[in-house]
Design a protein around this motif. Structure first.
Motif, PDB file in Angstrom:
ATOM      1  N   ALA A 180      13.022 -90.456 -18.094  1.00 14.90           N
ATOM      2  CA  ALA A 180      13.500 -91.107 -16.875  1.00 14.90           C
ATOM      3  C   ALA A 180      12.365 -91.824 -16.159  1.00 14.90           C
ATOM      4  O   ALA A 180      12.551 -92.916 -15.617  1.00 14.90           O
ATOM      5  N   ARG A 181      11.168 -91.233 -16.153  1.00 15.57           N
ATOM      6  CA  ARG A 181      10.025 -91.892 -15.516  1.00 15.57           C
ATOM      7  C   ARG A 181       9.598 -93.134 -16.300  1.00 15.57           C
ATOM      8  O   ARG A 181       9.225 -94.146 -15.701  1.00 15.57           O
ATOM      9  N   LEU A 182       9.647 -93.059 -17.629  1.00 14.33           N
ATOM     10  CA  LEU A 182       9.293 -94.223 -18.442  1.00 14.33           C
ATOM     11  C   LEU A 182      10.273 -95.372 -18.226  1.00 14.33           C
ATOM     12  O   LEU A 182       9.901 -96.552 -18.347  1.00 14.33           O
ATOM     13  N   ASP A 183      11.513 -95.041 -17.886  1.00 14.80           N
ATOM     14  CA  ASP A 183      12.512 -96.077 -17.606  1.00 14.80           C
ATOM     15  C   ASP A 183      12.369 -96.660 -16.211  1.00 14.80           C
ATOM     16  O   ASP A 183      13.174 -97.509 -15.804  1.00 14.80           O
ATOM     17  N   GLY A 184      11.360 -96.206 -15.483  1.00 13.63           N
ATOM     18  CA  GLY A 184      11.103 -96.757 -14.156  1.00 13.63           C
ATOM     19  C   GLY A 184      11.755 -96.007 -13.022  1.00 13.63           C
ATOM     20  O   GLY A 184      11.777 -96.502 -11.883  1.00 13.63           O
ATOM     21  N   GLY A 185      12.286 -94.825 -13.280  1.00 18.90           N
ATOM     22  CA  GLY A 185      12.935 -94.060 -12.229  1.00 18.90           C
ATOM     23  C   GLY A 185      11.921 -93.429 -11.281  1.00 18.90           C
ATOM     24  O   GLY A 185      10.937 -92.834 -11.723  1.00 18.90           O
ATOM     25  N   SER A 186      12.151 -93.561  -9.996  1.00 18.14           N
ATOM     26  CA  SER A 186      11.300 -92.903  -9.004  1.00 18.14           C
ATOM     27  C   SER A 186      11.657 -91.425  -8.917  1.00 18.14           C
ATOM     28  O   SER A 186      12.676 -90.979  -9.450  1.00 18.14           O
ATOM     29  N   GLU A 187      10.787 -90.675  -8.234  1.00 17.42           N
ATOM     30  CA  GLU A 187      11.057 -89.237  -8.106  1.00 17.42           C
ATOM     31  C   GLU A 187      12.352 -88.988  -7.349  1.00 17.42           C
ATOM     32  O   GLU A 187      13.114 -88.081  -7.685  1.00 17.42           O
ATOM     33  N   TRP A 188      12.630 -89.791  -6.308  1.00 19.94           N
ATOM     34  CA  TRP A 188      13.877 -89.632  -5.565  1.00 19.94           C
ATOM     35  C   TRP A 188      15.081 -89.912  -6.455  1.00 19.94           C
ATOM     36  O   TRP A 188      16.080 -89.184  -6.414  1.00 19.94           O
ATOM     37  N   ARG A 189      14.989 -90.969  -7.264  1.00 18.62           N
ATOM     38  CA  ARG A 189      16.108 -91.312  -8.127  1.00 18.62           C
ATOM     39  C   ARG A 189      16.322 -90.256  -9.209  1.00 18.62           C
ATOM     40  O   ARG A 189      17.462 -89.888  -9.520  1.00 18.62           O
ATOM     41  N   ILE A 190      15.219 -89.745  -9.762  1.00 16.58           N
ATOM     42  CA  ILE A 190      15.327 -88.682 -10.763  1.00 16.58           C
ATOM     43  C   ILE A 190      15.957 -87.440 -10.148  1.00 16.58           C
ATOM     44  O   ILE A 190      16.819 -86.785 -10.751  1.00 16.58           O
ATOM     45  N   PHE A 191      15.518 -87.116  -8.930  1.00  8.77           N
ATOM     46  CA  PHE A 191      16.051 -85.928  -8.256  1.00  8.77           C
ATOM     47  C   PHE A 191      17.541 -86.076  -7.965  1.00  8.77           C
ATOM     48  O   PHE A 191      18.329 -85.151  -8.218  1.00  8.77           O
ATOM     49  N   LEU A 192      17.949 -87.225  -7.452  1.00 13.12           N
ATOM     50  CA  LEU A 192      19.336 -87.415  -7.026  1.00 13.12           C
ATOM     51  C   LEU A 192      20.283 -87.634  -8.203  1.00 13.12           C
ATOM     52  O   LEU A 192      21.407 -87.106  -8.202  1.00 13.12           O
ATOM     53  N   GLN A 193      19.857 -88.392  -9.211  1.00 18.46           N
ATOM     54  CA  GLN A 193      20.769 -88.793 -10.276  1.00 18.46           C
ATOM     55  C   GLN A 193      20.644 -87.957 -11.545  1.00 18.46           C
ATOM     56  O   GLN A 193      21.514 -88.038 -12.410  1.00 18.46           O
TER      57      GLN A 193
END
Length: 282
Positions: A180-193
């Motif tokens: 998810a981080r490699l796909d450009g997801g921020s920590e907030w987005r990873i946490f929420l989604q």
């Protein structure tokens, strides 16, 4: 050999089912007695046992519940219980989810030390904090208010909640978060989604436990709430102290206090079972 084994298994299964039925009857009987008592008149409850209503159900009525909902004190206490329980549950689950994710997957100075402090708070009894927190709330004007009761429950509910969710979130595959981080997801987005949907069973289990604990609490509310902010448990205890065996008020009030947690539990039962079973089978 196979026939004997099949009979043994059938007998064992039958005994287990019989035992479960007996346990269910032991648990259900007091609830049924309370419900029937709440539908009987005070004269009937004083003259004979609640089980006699099974032979004459025509004498049951909802008059006690009408009188209960006409009692402004009981109605206010019921809404106070809702106002205390719901925000407390939301705050505990929300803050614990954020903290659990941070302790599980974020790197920051002193992370392990802070988490050990949180775990250490699990062994602190609630009774130890009653007097000092009461003095603190009195100094800042929160003593005797709904906000004070909510803050106390949140403070003492967070250590277990953070411990539970941190351990659950730590079991999420690391590769999934890295992808998810490699796909450009921020920590907030990873946490929420990602993290919250995966942690739904644990979140639901925690919400049920927290809601039931706060809804049924009387000790904290008895100390920190005044007459205008007292929940239903304290109001019923006050009724018992003032009017003795006023079963016409106590029985429907007690059943009302019981039925809401039961509805909440059965509404989230599926998620609760998943949360309890999570991690038991790989």
């Amino acid at each position: 050999m196979s026939t004997h084994t099949g009979r043994t298994r059938w007998l064992g299964s039958s005994l287990v089912q019989l035992l479960l039925v007996l346990v269910a009857l032991v648990w259900i009987t007091p609830l049924a007695g309370l419900f029937l008592s709440s539908l009987r008149s005070e004269r009937d409850n004083a003259s004979d046992g609640w089980w006699t209503a099974l032979a004459d159900p025509a004498r049951l009525s909802i008059d006690n519940y009408r009188a209960l909902f006409e009692d402004s004190g009981i109605v206010q206490a019921f809404w106070n219980t809702v106002v205390i329980s719901v925000p407390t549950t939301v705050l505990v689950v929300g803050v614990a989810a954020l903290a659990g994710y941070a302790f599980a997957w974020l790197r920051f100075p002193g992370r392990d030390t802070v988490f050990l402090v949180v775990v250490g708070l699990l062994v602190v009894p609630v009774q130890i904090g009653l007097l000092p927190v009461a003095r603190l709330f009195g100094a800042v004007g929160l003593f005797g208010t709904v906000a004070g009761v909510i803050l106390f429950h949140v403070a003492y509910g967070l250590p277990f909640a953070v411990f539970l969710l941190r351990n659950y979130f730590a079991e999420i595959p690391k590769e999934m978060l890295e992808a998810a981080r490699l796909d450009g997801g921020s920590e907030w987005r990873i946490f929420l989604q990602l993290v919250l949907p995966l942690g739904r069973p644990a979140l639901a289990s925690l919400a049920i436990f927290q809601f039931l604990w706060v809804w049924n609490d009387m000790l904290v509310a008895l100390l920190f709430a005044d007459s205008s902010s007292q929940p239903l448990t304290v109001a019923l205890q006050s009724q018992m102290r003032q009017f003795g065996s006023n079963i016409g008020v106590l029985a429907p009030g007690a059943f009302l206090s019981l039925v809401v947690p039961l509805v909440v539990f059965f509404a989230f039962q599926k998620h609760f079972v998943r949360g309890v079973m999570a991690g038991s089978v790989k």
